[in-house]
Design a protein around this motif. Structure first.
Motif, PDB file in Angstrom:
ATOM      1  N   MET A   1      15.163  45.151  53.816  1.00  0.00           N
ATOM      2  CA  MET A   1      13.857  45.037  53.186  1.00  0.00           C
ATOM      3  C   MET A   1      13.878  43.828  52.269  1.00  0.00           C
ATOM      4  O   MET A   1      14.784  43.670  51.467  1.00  0.00           O
ATOM      5  N   ALA A   2      12.901  42.962  52.402  1.00  0.00           N
ATOM      6  CA  ALA A   2      12.849  41.736  51.597  1.00  0.00           C
ATOM      7  C   ALA A   2      12.537  42.074  50.153  1.00  0.00           C
ATOM      8  O   ALA A   2      11.923  43.087  49.850  1.00  0.00           O
ATOM      9  N   ASN A   3      12.971  41.204  49.263  1.00  0.00           N
ATOM     10  CA  ASN A   3      12.802  41.424  47.823  1.00  0.00           C
ATOM     11  C   ASN A   3      11.342  41.445  47.412  1.00  0.00           C
ATOM     12  O   ASN A   3      10.975  42.160  46.499  1.00  0.00           O
ATOM     13  N   ASP A   4      10.486  40.665  48.084  1.00  0.00           N
ATOM     14  CA  ASP A   4       9.088  40.615  47.690  1.00  0.00           C
ATOM     15  C   ASP A   4       8.322  41.852  48.154  1.00  0.00           C
ATOM     16  O   ASP A   4       7.171  42.036  47.808  1.00  0.00           O
ATOM     17  N   GLU A   5       8.948  42.711  48.997  1.00  0.00           N
ATOM     18  CA  GLU A   5       8.305  43.928  49.446  1.00  0.00           C
ATOM     19  C   GLU A   5       8.588  45.089  48.501  1.00  0.00           C
ATOM     20  O   GLU A   5       8.107  46.181  48.705  1.00  0.00           O
ATOM     21  N   ARG A   6       9.394  44.869  47.490  1.00  0.00           N
ATOM     22  CA  ARG A   6       9.787  45.935  46.580  1.00  0.00           C
ATOM     23  C   ARG A   6       9.066  45.767  45.252  1.00  0.00           C
ATOM     24  O   ARG A   6       8.874  44.665  44.771  1.00  0.00           O
ATOM     25  N   TYR A   7       8.687  46.896  44.657  1.00  0.00           N
ATOM     26  CA  TYR A   7       7.940  46.878  43.415  1.00  0.00           C
ATOM     27  C   TYR A   7       8.685  47.720  42.391  1.00  0.00           C
ATOM     28  O   TYR A   7       8.787  48.935  42.534  1.00  0.00           O
ATOM     29  N   LYS A   8       9.212  47.038  41.365  1.00  0.00           N
ATOM     30  CA  LYS A   8      10.076  47.683  40.381  1.00  0.00           C
ATOM     31  C   LYS A   8       9.304  47.999  39.111  1.00  0.00           C
ATOM     32  O   LYS A   8       8.593  47.153  38.571  1.00  0.00           O
ATOM     33  N   ILE A   9       9.448  49.245  38.638  1.00  0.00           N
ATOM     34  CA  ILE A   9       8.843  49.661  37.384  1.00  0.00           C
ATOM     35  C   ILE A   9       9.940  50.123  36.438  1.00  0.00           C
ATOM     36  O   ILE A   9      11.060  50.451  36.861  1.00  0.00           O
ATOM     37  N   PHE A  10       9.630  50.115  35.168  1.00  0.00           N
ATOM     38  CA  PHE A  10      10.559  50.535  34.114  1.00  0.00           C
ATOM     39  C   PHE A  10      10.055  51.843  33.528  1.00  0.00           C
ATOM     40  O   PHE A  10       8.851  52.020  33.320  1.00  0.00           O
ATOM     41  N   CYS A  11      10.979  52.751  33.255  1.00  0.00           N
ATOM     42  CA  CYS A  11      10.625  54.008  32.610  1.00  0.00           C
ATOM     43  C   CYS A  11      11.537  54.179  31.405  1.00  0.00           C
ATOM     44  O   CYS A  11      12.768  54.218  31.539  1.00  0.00           O
ATOM     45  N   GLY A  12      10.950  54.248  30.209  1.00  0.00           N
ATOM     46  CA  GLY A  12      11.724  54.411  28.983  1.00  0.00           C
ATOM     47  C   GLY A  12      11.377  55.698  28.271  1.00  0.00           C
ATOM     48  O   GLY A  12      10.500  56.455  28.701  1.00  0.00           O
ATOM     49  N   SER A  13      12.081  55.960  27.182  1.00  0.00           N
ATOM     50  CA  SER A  13      11.913  57.171  26.368  1.00  0.00           C
ATOM     51  C   SER A  13      12.248  58.433  27.158  1.00  0.00           C
ATOM     52  O   SER A  13      11.624  59.478  26.989  1.00  0.00           O
ATOM     53  N   LEU A  14      13.244  58.323  28.027  1.00  0.00           N
ATOM     54  CA  LEU A  14      13.702  59.486  28.792  1.00  0.00           C
ATOM     55  C   LEU A  14      14.685  60.290  27.950  1.00  0.00           C
ATOM     56  O   LEU A  14      15.443  59.725  27.157  1.00  0.00           O
ATOM     57  N   PRO A  15      14.734  61.600  28.113  1.00  0.00           N
ATOM     58  CA  PRO A  15      15.700  62.394  27.360  1.00  0.00           C
ATOM     59  C   PRO A  15      17.132  62.070  27.807  1.00  0.00           C
ATOM     60  O   PRO A  15      17.360  61.628  28.928  1.00  0.00           O
ATOM     61  N   SER A  16      18.073  62.299  26.931  1.00  0.00           N
ATOM     62  CA  SER A  16      19.466  61.921  27.206  1.00  0.00           C
ATOM     63  C   SER A  16      20.068  62.723  28.356  1.00  0.00           C
ATOM     64  O   SER A  16      21.012  62.264  29.000  1.00  0.00           O
ATOM     65  N   ASP A  17      19.535  63.899  28.662  1.00  0.00           N
ATOM     66  CA  ASP A  17      20.096  64.710  29.745  1.00  0.00           C
ATOM     67  C   ASP A  17      19.332  64.534  31.065  1.00  0.00           C
ATOM     68  O   ASP A  17      19.512  65.304  32.002  1.00  0.00           O
ATOM     69  N   CYS A  18      18.533  63.507  31.165  1.00  0.00           N
ATOM     70  CA  CYS A  18      17.753  63.245  32.373  1.00  0.00           C
ATOM     71  C   CYS A  18      18.686  62.841  33.517  1.00  0.00           C
ATOM     72  O   CYS A  18      19.655  62.108  33.328  1.00  0.00           O
ATOM     73  N   THR A  19      18.384  63.307  34.723  1.00  0.00           N
ATOM     74  CA  THR A  19      19.209  62.985  35.898  1.00  0.00           C
ATOM     75  C   THR A  19      18.375  62.232  36.924  1.00  0.00           C
ATOM     76  O   THR A  19      17.135  62.202  36.844  1.00  0.00           O
ATOM     77  N   GLN A  20      19.065  61.669  37.912  1.00  0.00           N
ATOM     78  CA  GLN A  20      18.364  60.977  38.995  1.00  0.00           C
ATOM     79  C   GLN A  20      17.504  61.951  39.795  1.00  0.00           C
ATOM     80  O   GLN A  20      16.431  61.588  40.275  1.00  0.00           O
ATOM     81  N   GLU A  21      17.967  63.192  39.920  1.00  0.00           N
ATOM     82  CA  GLU A  21      17.182  64.196  40.632  1.00  0.00           C
ATOM     83  C   GLU A  21      15.865  64.472  39.895  1.00  0.00           C
ATOM     84  O   GLU A  21      14.811  64.632  40.525  1.00  0.00           O
ATOM     85  N   THR A  44      20.290  54.635  19.078  1.00  0.00           N
ATOM     86  CA  THR A  44      20.706  55.700  18.155  1.00  0.00           C
ATOM     87  C   THR A  44      19.961  56.992  18.447  1.00  0.00           C
ATOM     88  O   THR A  44      20.425  58.067  18.091  1.00  0.00           O
ATOM     89  N   SER A  45      18.807  56.906  19.121  1.00  0.00           N
ATOM     90  CA  SER A  45      18.055  58.118  19.450  1.00  0.00           C
ATOM     91  C   SER A  45      18.676  58.862  20.625  1.00  0.00           C
ATOM     92  O   SER A  45      18.375  60.026  20.850  1.00  0.00           O
ATOM     93  N   GLY A  46      19.528  58.191  21.414  1.00  0.00           N
ATOM     94  CA  GLY A  46      20.157  58.827  22.562  1.00  0.00           C
ATOM     95  C   GLY A  46      19.280  58.854  23.793  1.00  0.00           C
ATOM     96  O   GLY A  46      19.652  59.442  24.798  1.00  0.00           O
ATOM     97  N   GLN A  47      18.130  58.233  23.744  1.00  0.00           N
ATOM     98  CA  GLN A  47      17.241  58.239  24.898  1.00  0.00           C
ATOM     99  C   GLN A  47      17.775  57.336  25.998  1.00  0.00           C
ATOM    100  O   GLN A  47      18.535  56.409  25.749  1.00  0.00           O
ATOM    101  N   CYS A  48      17.344  57.604  27.215  1.00  0.00           N
ATOM    102  CA  CYS A  48      17.745  56.828  28.384  1.00  0.00           C
ATOM    103  C   CYS A  48      16.548  56.039  28.904  1.00  0.00           C
ATOM    104  O   CYS A  48      15.416  56.245  28.475  1.00  0.00           O
ATOM    105  N   CYS A  49      16.829  55.189  29.877  1.00  0.00           N
ATOM    106  CA  CYS A  49      15.764  54.481  30.579  1.00  0.00           C
ATOM    107  C   CYS A  49      16.184  54.322  32.023  1.00  0.00           C
ATOM    108  O   CYS A  49      17.352  54.527  32.371  1.00  0.00           O
ATOM    109  N   ALA A  50      15.239  53.958  32.867  1.00  0.00           N
ATOM    110  CA  ALA A  50      15.528  53.825  34.289  1.00  0.00           C
ATOM    111  C   ALA A  50      14.614  52.779  34.913  1.00  0.00           C
ATOM    112  O   ALA A  50      13.543  52.472  34.385  1.00  0.00           O
ATOM    113  N   PHE A  51      15.085  52.243  36.043  1.00  0.00           N
ATOM    114  CA  PHE A  51      14.271  51.380  36.882  1.00  0.00           C
ATOM    115  C   PHE A  51      14.037  52.126  38.182  1.00  0.00           C
ATOM    116  O   PHE A  51      14.967  52.682  38.774  1.00  0.00           O
ATOM    117  N   ILE A  52      12.784  52.147  38.620  1.00  0.00           N
ATOM    118  CA  ILE A  52      12.413  52.808  39.862  1.00  0.00           C
ATOM    119  C   ILE A  52      11.767  51.760  40.755  1.00  0.00           C
ATOM    120  O   ILE A  52      10.895  51.014  40.310  1.00  0.00           O
TER     121      ILE A  52
END
Length: 164
Positions: A1-21, A44-52
């Protein structure tokens, strides 16, 4: 899959126990995520972030519009997640993008011509203006009507009881 066909978003302020599932369950509601990259919180808040990453722009836009500042991953009182378009790598401290244009040349302004100050003549107001806008004359009325205060006044002669 070409790079221009992918659309990346950022998700922040996730809880520290968040999983990929957890993220797959939430973000697959808006389209099929092709990649989920969960990063452990270093704040210091322990929050996580992710790229989807989504295959379609519509799925990514739908996730941003539906979740940003609204959706809570947990019911324990943590705040809502923040979802936005991921910034390009050069905006995150990576290598800057190549220059495609030359910097603008500094503009040199010509000096302003010298100013010659001339007196400003003001004509006196016209007679009609003076009549129209002149204040009304003030007439001072005396408060005491009668002989001057302190003057001797002869008492009136008493003629008896009133007749009627």
């Amino acid at each position: 899959m070409a790079n221009d066909e992918r659309y990346k978003i950022f998700c922040g302020s996730l809880p520290s126990d968040c999983t990929q599932e957890d993220l797959m369950t939430v973000f697959s509601t808006y389209g099929t995520p092709t990649d989920i990259h969960l990063m452990a919180g270093k704040s210091t808040s322990g929050q996580c972030c992710a790229f989807i990453v989504y295959e379609s722009r519509e799925a990514a836009e739908s996730a941003i519009q539906s979740l940003d500042g609204v959706y809570n991953m947990r019911e324990d009182g943590t705040g809502p997640v923040r979802v936005s378009w991921a910034r390009p790598q050069h905006d995150r401290g990576g290598a800057p993008p190549p220059r495609t244009h030359l910097p603008a040349a500094p503009q040199v302004l010509a000096p302003a011509p010298p100013m010659h100050h001339q007196p400003v003549l003001v004509a006196p107001p016209s007679h009609r203006y003076q009549q129209q806008y002149a204040p009304a004359p003030v007439v001072i009325q005396p408060r005491h009507v009668g002989p001057p205060i302190g003057a001797l006044v002869a008492p009136a002669a008493h003629a008896g009881p009133p007749t009627g």
